[in-house]
Design an enzyme around this catalytic site. Structure first.
Site, mmCIF file in Angstrom:
data_model
loop_
_atom_site.group_PDB
_atom_site.id
_atom_site.type_symbol
_atom_site.label_atom_id
_atom_site.label_comp_id
_atom_site.label_asym_id
_atom_site.label_seq_id
_atom_site.Cartn_x
_atom_site.Cartn_y
_atom_site.Cartn_z
ATOM 1 N N ASN A 120 0.810 -1.236 0.000
ATOM 2 C CA ASN A 120 0.000 0.000 0.000
ATOM 3 C C ASN A 120 0.839 1.282 0.000
ATOM 4 O OD1 ASN A 120 0.741 -0.438 2.641
ATOM 5 N ND2 ASN A 120 -1.226 0.174 3.519
ATOM 6 N N LYS A 125 12.348 -7.619 1.724
ATOM 7 C CA LYS A 125 11.468 -8.333 0.799
ATOM 8 C C LYS A 125 10.229 -7.476 0.583
ATOM 9 C CE LYS A 125 7.951 -10.810 1.020
ATOM 10 N NZ LYS A 125 7.312 -10.328 -0.227
ATOM 11 N N GLY A 161 2.154 -5.299 7.628
ATOM 12 C CA GLY A 161 1.243 -6.106 6.818
ATOM 13 C C GLY A 161 0.068 -6.572 7.641
ATOM 14 N N GLU A 183 3.936 -3.820 12.449
ATOM 15 C CA GLU A 183 2.879 -2.829 12.212
ATOM 16 C C GLU A 183 1.774 -3.573 11.496
ATOM 17 O OE1 GLU A 183 2.998 -0.015 13.470
ATOM 18 O OE2 GLU A 183 5.112 0.533 13.681
ATOM 19 N N LEU A 184 0.720 -3.918 12.223
ATOM 20 C CA LEU A 184 -0.293 -4.804 11.661
ATOM 21 C C LEU A 184 -1.604 -4.054 11.404
ATOM 22 C CD1 LEU A 184 0.615 -7.824 13.979
ATOM 23 C CD2 LEU A 184 1.592 -7.201 11.767
ATOM 24 N N CYS A 237 -3.665 1.244 6.905
ATOM 25 C CA CYS A 237 -4.031 0.584 8.173
ATOM 26 C C CYS A 237 -4.589 1.578 9.175
ATOM 27 C CB CYS A 237 -2.837 -0.170 8.729
ATOM 28 S SG CYS A 237 -1.370 0.823 8.788
ATOM 29 N N GLU A 242 -10.994 -5.104 9.126
ATOM 30 C CA GLU A 242 -10.340 -3.981 8.461
ATOM 31 C C GLU A 242 -10.893 -3.935 7.027
ATOM 32 O OE1 GLU A 242 -6.079 -4.362 8.058
ATOM 33 O OE2 GLU A 242 -5.862 -2.243 8.525
HETATM 34 P P1 ADP Z 1 -1.777 -7.854 2.484
HETATM 35 O O1 ADP Z 1 -2.898 -8.769 2.812
HETATM 36 O O2 ADP Z 1 -2.044 -6.433 2.711
HETATM 37 O O3 ADP Z 1 -1.109 -8.135 1.178
HETATM 38 P P2 ADP Z 1 0.231 -9.368 3.804
HETATM 39 O O4 ADP Z 1 0.453 -9.465 5.276
HETATM 40 O O5 ADP Z 1 -0.257 -10.575 3.101
HETATM 41 O O6 ADP Z 1 -0.710 -8.132 3.605
HETATM 42 O O7 ADP Z 1 1.548 -8.897 3.074
HETATM 43 C C1 ADP Z 1 2.498 -8.018 3.622
HETATM 44 C C2 ADP Z 1 3.892 -8.492 3.254
HETATM 45 O O8 ADP Z 1 4.090 -9.768 3.826
HETATM 46 C C3 ADP Z 1 4.124 -8.672 1.765
HETATM 47 O O9 ADP Z 1 5.478 -8.375 1.471
HETATM 48 C C4 ADP Z 1 3.868 -10.146 1.555
HETATM 49 O O10 ADP Z 1 4.511 -10.669 0.417
HETATM 50 C C5 ADP Z 1 4.486 -10.692 2.826
HETATM 51 N N1 ADP Z 1 4.019 -12.033 3.206
HETATM 52 C C6 ADP Z 1 2.815 -12.593 3.000
HETATM 53 N N2 ADP Z 1 2.796 -13.844 3.493
HETATM 54 C C7 ADP Z 1 4.031 -14.083 4.032
HETATM 55 C C8 ADP Z 1 4.647 -15.193 4.686
HETATM 56 N N3 ADP Z 1 3.996 -16.325 4.904
HETATM 57 N N4 ADP Z 1 5.925 -15.055 5.100
HETATM 58 C C9 ADP Z 1 6.599 -13.904 4.876
HETATM 59 N N5 ADP Z 1 6.077 -12.833 4.266
HETATM 60 C C10 ADP Z 1 4.803 -12.916 3.841
#
Ligand code: ADP
Length: 482
Positions: free
Chosen positions: A154, A177, A230, A252-253, A286, A383
């Site tokens: 985002n 990443k 995320g 930060e969730l 968020c 959310e």
């Molecule tokens: P959203 O639902 O907003 O995409 P996510 O939490 O899925 O939020 O994604 C946030 C970040 O976490 C992204 O970089 C995504 O690729 C990463 N991500 C998603 N799943 C995993 C996982 N199992 N392990 C590590 N990173 C992850």
């Protein structure tokens, strides 16, 4: 792609100063659904190698003076500023937000680099009065080591710099990443870091399967901190995975922000607060207002004025002049939003404005206002992450505080009232990490951003935002004679 500097479009990952991997994972423009580039799908071994290189680079980067590291960051800042238009363009291309918001994001992203380049010079330790005449107690702050930054789509730039800036400034090295939806901004940023002369291994960007990369980042003992923005679900997973190596976590969730408007509020200002906090980035933040509680005395008036404001929003491709609302990030986001609306309408909520897919097609959605929303409805519990404003009614201060707090999230809350005592009282009672009082714009590098409850752990921004990147060391000097 119409970049002024086409070399900022990178289709390889960046590890130890090398551009690596073959482009295989497509990146799409959410406004058109067309592929704009591809990035590599690195394997677990590649990520392990990146961590090893970051570990090796830490030895020299951490030994530089804070002012020397700030020098590198300043060169990087200058290059980001010079390439602001290209970065903003990339953000809009891969994320969809209007170009004006992307430009704001570049400024916001840079602000963390500027702030922490200087703040690292103030990573003060302490001397503590000793417990023995012949001893002295000294406490210093040392950089942690390798930091893993896992960032969302985002804010493709700012969520990276909010982590990278304190990390690099403090002397840590980073493996980042980015979200698979928006890796191009991250790769352009690291291309500029390379040009700024930031040494190999200090800032690495890996792309590929999130699960596999996440497993390596959380399991590898060289990584000392997982800095993540995320979803709450993935945050919990990363916590679990990090347990085996006892890693520090900065999380930060998700949020579920209440936005509470009293009858004595300045309605114009409350309206502009809602418009910003709800519809910025198509509601995909968020800290977006998720439950708009309006006092019964002004409920009808407020709804009328809000609907009018919402009807003026221009929906379209983020790259077009004058657009306020771009597309949503994905089809799955669109479907989830539709389900949330449908479920609320089935339970008695009414659509005042919007409520449907936009005639532009793709993932465009009509900016929406819902009335008669109740706390138990799905849209008020989850959310939303879309341009939908659920408006709830309240009559009593204590009651609205209890309702606002009745969530497992605790990120941001907003209160609008001209009664100063009430504002203080409420700000103290609300179980949220951030409270906007007659103010809908919270984010700044100067203040600690973060949540309570399941919204996360730790803070980003301000002097607090560097604390997670350092270890305290207590040194006891004994046997001193006078
Ligand atoms: P959203 O639902 O907003 O995409 P996510 O939490 O899925 O939020 O994604 C946030 C970040 O976490 C992204 O970089 C995504 O690729 C990463 N991500 C998603 N799943 C995993 C996982 N199992 N392990 C590590 N990173 C992850």
């Amino acid at each position: 792609m119409k970049l002024q500097d086409s070399s900022l479009l990178r289709e390889q990952a960046y590890v130890d100063g090398q551009w690596v991997g073959c482009p295989s994972l497509p990146v799409f423009d959410p406004a058109t659904g067309s592929r704009i580039a591809s990035v590599p799908s690195l394997q677990r071994e590649d990520v392990k190698h990146a961590i090893r290189c970051a570990g090796a680079a830490f030895c020299s980067w951490s030994r530089l003076l804070a002012g020397e590291r700030a020098g590198f960051l300043r060169l990087w800042i200058d290059l980001i500023r010079k390439n602001k238009e290209d970065l903003a363009f990339l953000i809009t291309c891969e994320q969809g937000k209007p170009l004006s918001e992307s430009r704001d994001e570049v400024d916001y992203g840079v602000s963390f680099l500027e702030f922490y380049a200087e703040e690292a010079k103030r990573l003060y330790g302490e001397t503590i009065p000793p417990f023995r005449r012949s001893s002295r107690i000294v406490v210093t702050k040392e950089p942690l080591g390798v930091v893993a930054a896992i960032t969302p789509w985002n804010f493709p730039m700012a969520m990276i710099t909010r982590k990278i800036a304190p990390a690099l400034a403090a002397g840590c090295t980073v493996v980042c990443k980015p979200a698979i939806e928006t890796p191009l901004t991250a790769l352009a940023l690291v291309a500029l870091a390379e040009r700024a002369g930031i040494p190999p291994g200090v800032f690495n960007v890996v792309t590929g399967d999130a699960v596999q990369i996440g497993i390596e980042l959380t399991a590898n003992p060289l990584v000392k901190l997982i800095a993540f923005t995320g979803s709450t679900a993935v945050g919990k997973l990363l916590m679990n995975q990090s347990a085996s190596s006892v890693k520090r976590l900065l999380l930060e969730l998700g949020g579920n922000a209440p936005f509470i408007i009293f009858p004595d509020a300045d309605i114009d200002s409350a309206l502009s607060g809602v418009m910003f906090s709800k519809y910025r980035n198509m509601g995909q933040t968020c800290i977006s207002s998720n439950r708009i509680y309006v006092h019964e005395d002004i409920y009808e008036l407020f709804l009328e004025r809000l609907s009018y404001e919402v009807s003026k929003l221009k929906v379209g491709s983020g790259g077009l002049e004058g657009v306020d609302q771009g597309p949503l990030i994905s089809q799955s986001a669109l479907i989830r939003l539709e389900q949330q609306i449908k479920s609320s309408v089935d339970q008695g909520a009414q659509i005042v404005k919007g409520g449907c897919r936009h005639s532009l097609g793709g993932t465009f959605f009509e900016p929406t206002v819902l009335r008669d929303v109740r706390d138990e409805m799905r849209i008020a519990c989850e959310e939303i992450f879309g341009p939908v404003a659920p408006v709830l009614c309240f009559s009593d201060e204590a009651d609205v505080i209890a309702r606002a707090n009745a969530t497992r999230s605790g990120l941001a809350a907003y209160i609008y009232s001209c009664n100063l005592s009430r504002c203080w009282r409420m700000a103290e009672e609300l179980e949220f990490g951030m409270v906007g009082i007659n103010e809908g714009r919270l984010s700044t590098e100067l203040a600690p951003f973060g949540g309570t409850k399941e919204s996360g752990i730790g803070r980003e921004g301000s002097r607090y935002g560097i604390e997670d990147y350092v270890n305290l060391k207590y040194m006891l000097f004994g046997g001193l004679s006078h």
